[in-house]
Design a protein around this motif. Structure first.
Motif, PDB file in Angstrom:
ATOM      1  N   ALA A  95    -104.328 -17.996 121.731  1.00 46.64           N
ATOM      2  CA  ALA A  95    -105.407 -17.138 122.221  1.00 46.64           C
ATOM      3  C   ALA A  95    -106.734 -17.885 122.228  1.00 46.64           C
ATOM      4  CB  ALA A  95    -105.498 -15.881 121.361  1.00 46.64           C
ATOM      5  N   ARG A  96    -106.987 -18.645 121.153  1.00 44.41           N
ATOM      6  CA  ARG A  96    -108.250 -19.379 121.075  1.00 44.41           C
ATOM      7  C   ARG A  96    -108.314 -20.479 122.131  1.00 44.41           C
ATOM      8  NH1 ARG A  96    -112.036 -18.767 117.458  1.00 44.41           N
ATOM      9  NH2 ARG A  96    -110.652 -17.584 116.058  1.00 44.41           N
ATOM     10  N   GLY A 105     -96.663  -6.051 116.361  1.00 44.18           N
ATOM     11  CA  GLY A 105     -98.061  -5.656 116.487  1.00 44.18           C
ATOM     12  C   GLY A 105     -98.790  -6.409 117.576  1.00 44.18           C
ATOM     13  N   CYS A 106     -99.976  -6.947 117.262  1.00 43.05           N
ATOM     14  CA  CYS A 106    -100.766  -7.646 118.273  1.00 43.05           C
ATOM     15  C   CYS A 106    -101.760  -8.585 117.607  1.00 43.05           C
ATOM     16  CB  CYS A 106    -101.517  -6.650 119.162  1.00 43.05           C
ATOM     17  SG  CYS A 106    -102.803  -5.727 118.289  1.00 43.05           S
ATOM     18  N   VAL A 107    -102.264  -9.497 118.410  1.00 42.25           N
ATOM     19  CA  VAL A 107    -103.339 -10.400 118.010  1.00 42.25           C
ATOM     20  C   VAL A 107    -104.480 -10.213 118.993  1.00 42.25           C
ATOM     21  CG1 VAL A 107    -104.047 -12.820 117.866  1.00 42.25           C
ATOM     22  CG2 VAL A 107    -101.855 -12.105 116.906  1.00 42.25           C
ATOM     23  N   VAL A 132    -108.251 -11.110 114.872  1.00 41.95           N
ATOM     24  CA  VAL A 132    -107.603 -10.167 113.968  1.00 41.95           C
ATOM     25  C   VAL A 132    -106.154 -10.020 114.402  1.00 41.95           C
ATOM     26  CG1 VAL A 132    -108.234  -8.136 115.352  1.00 41.95           C
ATOM     27  CG2 VAL A 132    -107.726  -7.859 112.925  1.00 41.95           C
ATOM     28  N   GLU A 133    -105.268  -9.881 113.409  1.00 40.46           N
ATOM     29  CA  GLU A 133    -103.854  -9.622 113.687  1.00 40.46           C
ATOM     30  C   GLU A 133    -103.500  -8.274 113.097  1.00 40.46           C
ATOM     31  OE1 GLU A 133     -99.427 -11.640 113.108  1.00 40.46           O
ATOM     32  OE2 GLU A 133    -101.263 -12.805 112.767  1.00 40.46           O
ATOM     33  N   THR A 160     -99.927  -8.815 122.900  1.00 40.54           N
ATOM     34  CA  THR A 160     -99.061  -7.819 122.248  1.00 40.54           C
ATOM     35  C   THR A 160     -97.764  -8.497 121.818  1.00 40.54           C
ATOM     36  OG1 THR A 160     -98.131  -7.112 124.375  1.00 40.54           O
ATOM     37  CG2 THR A 160    -100.060  -5.916 123.563  1.00 40.54           C
ATOM     38  N   LEU A 161     -97.259  -8.080 120.653  1.00 36.10           N
ATOM     39  CA  LEU A 161     -96.122  -8.743 120.035  1.00 36.10           C
ATOM     40  C   LEU A 161     -94.954  -7.793 119.780  1.00 36.10           C
ATOM     41  CD1 LEU A 161     -98.200 -10.702 117.350  1.00 36.10           C
ATOM     42  CD2 LEU A 161     -97.486 -11.525 119.615  1.00 36.10           C
TER      43      LEU A 161
END
Length: 248
Positions: A198-199, A218-220, A228-229, A213-214
């Motif tokens: 993402a970075r 969850g998600c990052v 935030v995760e 989305t994971l």
């Protein structure tokens, strides 16, 4: 907020049922339910599915002013097969009426008056030259608005050039973990950990935000340099069609 979105409106055709959808349309419907002012650019056919789509838009309080009734093709549809885990497989039928959406100069002016807070779009719609050109017209004319891009890759409905160009327009991007892996390979970015991906994507394209989305994990979210995760939580899965759109 005022949100302008452009993209596909189509019927998800399940065995025994049809539901109106399309990633950008779903996003627009959810935004309206949350109380935002929306304007949606697309196309439906001069057919029974098109008339049903327009009636459903009216029920959802989504204005149809910028939805063209296109005689060139039927209203869009996707055949959906869902496996035992609730994961869908899509067959997208093209050409579809949304491929022939268009705006006159006067309509474009009306669409962007007053200027929207956000412009939203996806990938699938831009696989045609007309869809890509219309998306670019809207984004460029709405300079100063936030731009949200839902990557939403579908088989035979994306190309590296479309994704690259769309990332260049965007300020905030949403995608899932499988799409993150695809983009990492596509652009030579780190695939793992997801936060590093993402970075790297944000730095490459000067993005304000990246959300991945994971699924059950969850998600990052990376926003303004802070990450935030958030973990997932258990639910009983019926099917996942449209889940990412509601997340957006």
């Amino acid at each position: 907020m005022r949100i302008v979105s452009a993209g596909e409106i189509l019927w998800d055709v399940f065995p025994g049922a049809e539901h109106l959808g399309g990633a950008v349309f779903n996003f627009t419907a959810h935004a309206r339910r949350l109380g935002h002012e929306v304007a949606f650019v697309s196309g439906v056919g001069d057919d029974e599915r098109g008339r049903r789509a327009l009636r459903r838009m009216e029920e959802l309080e989504i204005p149809a002013r910028f939805v063209r009734v296109a005689g060139e093709a039927e209203t869009g549809k996707v055949t959906v097969e869902v496996d035992a885990a609730g994961q869908p497989a899509f067959t997208i039928h093209r050409p579809a009426a949304y491929d022939f959406a268009d705006l006159t100069s006067e309509e474009l002016g009306a669409l962007l008056s007053p200027p929207p807070d956000w412009v939203a779009f996806g990938t699938l719609y831009q696989i045609t030259r007309q869809g890509a050109a219309l998306t670019e017209r809207i984004v460029r004319a709405a300079a100063g608005s936030g731009v949200f891009y839902d990557v939403n890759l579908r088989p035979a409905s994306y190309e590296e050039g479309i994704v690259h160009r769309s990332l260049g327009y965007a300020g905030v991007v949403k995608l899932n973990d499988a799409e993150a892996a695809e983009l990492a390979a596509m652009f030579g970015l780190p695939a793992e950990p997801i936060g590093a991906f993402a970075r790297a994507l944000a730095e490459r394209y000067r993005l304000r935000g990246v959300c991945v989305t994971l699924g059950e994990r969850g998600c990052v979210l990376l926003l303004d340099g802070a990450a935030v995760e958030a973990p997932g939580y258990p639910v009983r899965v019926a099917d996942t069609v449209g889940a990412g759109d509601s997340f957006s």
